[in-house]
Design a protein around this motif. Structure first.
Motif, PDB file in Angstrom:
ATOM      1  N   UNK A  42       0.838  -1.202   0.000  1.00  0.00           N
ATOM      2  CA  UNK A  42       0.000   0.000   0.000  1.00  0.00           C
ATOM      3  C   UNK A  42       0.876   1.257   0.000  1.00  0.00           C
ATOM      4  N   UNK A  43       2.004   1.220   0.716  1.00  0.00           N
ATOM      5  CA  UNK A  43       2.897   2.383   0.797  1.00  0.00           C
ATOM      6  C   UNK A  43       3.749   2.557  -0.460  1.00  0.00           C
ATOM      7  N   UNK A  44       4.239   1.461  -1.047  1.00  0.00           N
ATOM      8  CA  UNK A  44       5.197   1.541  -2.148  1.00  0.00           C
ATOM      9  C   UNK A  44       4.620   1.199  -3.516  1.00  0.00           C
ATOM     10  N   UNK A  45       3.462   0.590  -3.530  1.00  0.00           N
ATOM     11  CA  UNK A  45       2.890   0.141  -4.796  1.00  0.00           C
ATOM     12  C   UNK A  45       3.203  -1.324  -5.038  1.00  0.00           C
ATOM     13  N   UNK A  46       2.656  -1.843  -6.111  1.00  0.00           N
ATOM     14  CA  UNK A  46       2.871  -3.247  -6.468  1.00  0.00           C
ATOM     15  C   UNK A  46       4.334  -3.447  -6.855  1.00  0.00           C
ATOM     16  N   UNK A  47       4.990  -4.483  -6.316  1.00  0.00           N
ATOM     17  CA  UNK A  47       6.385  -4.732  -6.682  1.00  0.00           C
ATOM     18  C   UNK A  47       6.507  -5.263  -8.111  1.00  0.00           C
ATOM     19  N   UNK A  48       7.715  -5.167  -8.657  1.00  0.00           N
ATOM     20  CA  UNK A  48       7.982  -5.733  -9.989  1.00  0.00           C
ATOM     21  C   UNK A  48       7.881  -7.242  -9.962  1.00  0.00           C
ATOM     22  N   UNK A  49       8.206  -7.838  -8.832  1.00  0.00           N
ATOM     23  CA  UNK A  49       8.170  -9.288  -8.737  1.00  0.00           C
ATOM     24  C   UNK A  49       8.324  -9.753  -7.309  1.00  0.00           C
ATOM     25  N   UNK A  50       8.110 -11.043  -7.129  1.00  0.00           N
ATOM     26  CA  UNK A  50       8.196 -11.689  -5.825  1.00  0.00           C
ATOM     27  C   UNK A  50       9.123 -12.895  -5.945  1.00  0.00           C
ATOM     28  N   UNK A  51       9.829 -13.207  -4.879  1.00  0.00           N
ATOM     29  CA  UNK A  51      10.582 -14.453  -4.818  1.00  0.00           C
ATOM     30  C   UNK A  51      10.308 -15.083  -3.460  1.00  0.00           C
ATOM     31  N   UNK A  52       9.676 -16.229  -3.491  1.00  0.00           N
ATOM     32  CA  UNK A  52       9.333 -16.921  -2.240  1.00  0.00           C
ATOM     33  C   UNK A  52      10.532 -17.761  -1.818  1.00  0.00           C
TER      34      UNK A  52
END
Length: 172
Positions: A42-52
């Motif tokens: 919510x603070x930074x926006x949607x990330x470019x990607x995720x790594x679990x």
């Protein structure tokens, strides 16, 4: 006249909207330490990607240079530059380009690819003797830095070292 007054009142909010000045003791650009992943996004926006990493740990990628560690649904660490930047440098990036290293500051001062003394001044923490790897801490965070340079090991010439990677992690 009404338009002029309206612009004066809106100007401070517009300046803060793109403020990319990092306060390492509070978090990263509005994402506070120990925030949930939902609050970080919510603070930074949607990330470019995720790594679990595993069932409890996830990395969020912003721009080509920033990763945030979420552990047990709490924001715990930030990494800027280094091998992440090098690996992603050739990939096209269409979202969150505002988080590129050249846009980020600490206490109003640029820090990435700056010399040892400039990084010390930006962090407002005494870093000790110049070296390739430096770790320091505050009451809230541990800060790790990696410098590259041509000065040779333990050179006292602070202009020979340039910051290549910065990470800070919240201390419990």
């Amino acid at each position: 006249m009404k338009v002029f007054v309206l612009i004066i009142f809106l100007l401070p909010s517009l300046v803060n909207a793109d403020n990319l000045d990092i306060n390492v003791n509070e978090g990263f650009l509005g994402a506070k330490w120990l925030s949930s992943q939902k609050e970080v996004e919510a603070a930074l926006g949607k990330p470019n990607g995720y790594y679990r990493i595993n069932k409890n740990r996830t990395l969020l990628f912003y721009g080509k240079s920033v990763s945030l560690l979420i552990s047990r649904d709490r924001f715990r660490a930030v990494s800027i530059g280094g091998s992440l930047s090098e690996a992603l440098a050739e990939y096209p990036n269409t979202i969150n380009t505002k988080y590129e290293i050249s846009n980020l500051t600490i206490n109003g001062k640029p820090f990435f690819e700056q010399n040892f003394k400039a990084v010390e001044e930006a962090l407002e923490i005494e870093l000790g003797s110049p070296s390739y790897n430096i770790s320091v801490g505050t009451d809230e965070v541990t800060i790790n830095m990696k410098f590259s340079g041509i000065g040779g090991y333990r050179s006292e010439d602070v202009t020979k070292y340039q910051l290549r990677e910065l990470s800070f992690a919240y201390q419990l």
